[in-house]
Design an enzyme around this catalytic site. Sequence first.
Site, PDB file in Angstrom:
ATOM      1  N   SER A  35       0.822  -1.210   0.000  1.00 58.30           N
ATOM      2  CA  SER A  35       0.000   0.000   0.000  1.00 58.30           C
ATOM      3  C   SER A  35       0.860   1.265   0.000  1.00 58.30           C
ATOM      4  O   SER A  35       1.885   1.334   0.679  1.00 58.30           O
ATOM      5  CB  SER A  35      -0.886  -0.010   1.247  1.00 58.30           C
ATOM      6  OG  SER A  35      -1.655   1.169   1.303  1.00 58.30           O
ATOM      7  N   LEU A  87      -1.342   9.904   4.320  1.00 59.23           N
ATOM      8  CA  LEU A  87      -2.588   9.282   3.856  1.00 59.23           C
ATOM      9  C   LEU A  87      -3.371  10.135   2.850  1.00 59.23           C
ATOM     10  O   LEU A  87      -4.595  10.108   2.817  1.00 59.23           O
ATOM     11  CB  LEU A  87      -3.499   8.918   5.046  1.00 59.23           C
ATOM     12  CG  LEU A  87      -2.960   7.911   6.058  1.00 59.23           C
ATOM     13  CD1 LEU A  87      -4.016   7.650   7.138  1.00 59.23           C
ATOM     14  CD2 LEU A  87      -2.567   6.590   5.406  1.00 59.23           C
ATOM     15  N   CYS A 144      -0.182   3.674  10.380  1.00 55.14           N
ATOM     16  CA  CYS A 144       0.432   4.799   9.666  1.00 55.14           C
ATOM     17  C   CYS A 144       1.055   5.761  10.675  1.00 55.14           C
ATOM     18  O   CYS A 144       0.376   6.253  11.571  1.00 55.14           O
ATOM     19  CB  CYS A 144      -0.600   5.548   8.822  1.00 55.14           C
ATOM     20  SG  CYS A 144       0.158   6.964   7.993  1.00 55.14           S
ATOM     21  N   ASN A 206       4.740  -1.990   8.898  1.00 51.35           N
ATOM     22  CA  ASN A 206       4.665  -0.662   8.301  1.00 51.35           C
ATOM     23  C   ASN A 206       6.022   0.010   8.532  1.00 51.35           C
ATOM     24  O   ASN A 206       6.962  -0.618   9.016  1.00 51.35           O
ATOM     25  CB  ASN A 206       3.513   0.118   8.943  1.00 51.35           C
ATOM     26  CG  ASN A 206       2.970   1.221   8.032  1.00 51.35           C
ATOM     27  OD1 ASN A 206       3.742   1.900   7.356  1.00 51.35           O
ATOM     28  ND2 ASN A 206       1.668   1.398   8.009  1.00 51.35           N
ATOM     29  N   GLY A 279       7.485  -2.938  -1.559  1.00 53.64           N
ATOM     30  CA  GLY A 279       7.075  -1.539  -1.426  1.00 53.64           C
ATOM     31  C   GLY A 279       8.048  -0.587  -2.076  1.00 53.64           C
ATOM     32  O   GLY A 279       7.981  -0.309  -3.280  1.00 53.64           O
TER      33      GLY A 279
END
Lengths: 325, 268
Positions: A35, A87, A144, A206, A279
């Site tokens: 993502s 975001l 996040c 993350n 990523g």
Amino acid sequence: MSRPTSVGYVEEILKADLSVQLASLRLKNPVLVASGTYGWGQEYRDLLDPNLLGGLITKAVTLHPREGNPPPRVAETRCGMLNAIGLANVGVDVFVREKLPFLQSLKTAVIVNVAGSTTEEYVQVVKKLEGQPGIEALEINISCPNVKEGGMALGSDPREAFRLLSAVRKATKRLLIAKLSPNVTDIAAIAQSAADAGVEAVSLVNTLLGMAIDVQTHRPLLSTVVGGLSGPAIKPVALAMVWKVAQKVSLPVIGVGGIMTAEDAVEFILAGACAVQVGTANFVDPHAPLNIIQGLEKACAQRGLREIRELVGKMVLENDAHEIR
Amino acid sequence: MSALIQQKVKILAKEELAAEVFLMQVHCPQIVSMGQPGQFLHLRVGEDPDPLLRRPLSIFRTDPEKGTVSLLFRVVGRGTHVMSRMRVGETIDLIGPLGRGFSATQGTRTALVVAGGLGVAPLFFLTESLVQKGVCVRFLLGAQSKKQLLCCTMLRSLGADLLISTDDGSAGFHGLITQLLEELLAKESFDHSRTMIFSTGPEAMMAGVASLARRFSIPAQFSLERRMACGVGACLGCVVLCRTRSGGREYRRVCADGPVFDLEEVVF
């Protein structure tokens, strides 16, 4: 048809089966794109056929559009990069209207990453996605580091994580994956909360909290001062966390953090990951996911494996050395 | 959507034009046929994970006969340092052509091209293409001093009218390039429906050019530079604040919405 098929047939049976099972979801190979690094799936399509991917995880989708943090949002560090995107996204309604149709046309597993500032926002996004075809799973972003509310704050405490994920669980029947933060004392405890809440899989990690300062100007390289570190620099940290969670929690683990090559992916698989996410490597080389897929085929062939699944969690430790194959 | 390629290409030539400023020529016919002035290439400077990210460089010039693309860069960090050490015959991995380039409106007869320092990089290709279309190009080239003036001979050979300014007066007009532009705009009355300004350089210089463009009502385009990660519009790392048509503000991606922005969009 010009040649007899026997050679092709031999190749066929020697070619390892890369498919993996992620709870109820079958992936044609274990390589997903992470993502935030792959936009809405269209941006790289001239460079790499997205249908070759095991799966594609979208940029985080929130209830309302978010403009994100002020620039500068990215900075390079040794063997890594910092980001503070915050975001930024079009919001769930525009996502469904404008971005989802392309994703629905793909022959790969589409996983939508969901984020919010409050539990209610996560639930509303999930509900708005309910009934939309072509979404195989939701990755719930409780990690996040670049937002003031929600994100990592909700995913740093096992009880908070349990509350949030339980609420999301009640809102959907879809396969749920929780994306976990490495910026916690005990990531296995968070993963256990996710399992208790009824989530089917976890992806970790993350980005790690990080920062950098320009020594000429004495200013931080990111507008937010502190951001998220990714890339090869964090791979050993991510690997250790994947191993720890795979040992302690009975959920499928998707490994993510600094994977650049097939060897990196093999390490995560040996540590217990049943799939991996690529990523930052997409920025460096858009062919990286394909190189990794092909490299995994080779890795299976070299080891005489017919299925990549046989490699999951097969790190050899001193006291079970007799299991060396 | 325009086509995009990723390719390992061979370095055919490398020349140090001034201290720490290099012109590199690579063989890539596909970029030659697709690339537009103002677009850029995203270059991987080596196989090592450090420096990690690609580096965006404007297309400086293309040669359709030889199938070559030239890139102009100054050594400013680790990426460009590695590039400056690469040798002729080595290969470099590039992605391109990327971004939205310059676009002269139909009917443009005169172009005022304003380049500060390394700003000449995307403007050379633009000048070449404008001259070919019969547009009269007045090229304003500014630098701190004579030694830092780049590509003067090449620009003249394109058929551009070259006007030079240096901060220290060692060549051409003594002063800032924006002062030179202001003099030119005041002295000659340009038909603002047939004139355009194109500019690249330090942000403060472009801010000055933008305010002159507004004052004299001449349409203008600016090429911006930002740190990038993906280069293809996916990561949202390279955004700049822009004006929208409705008078609002929003972040736009330098890599995909730019790097060339209109006067109406830019906020300096």
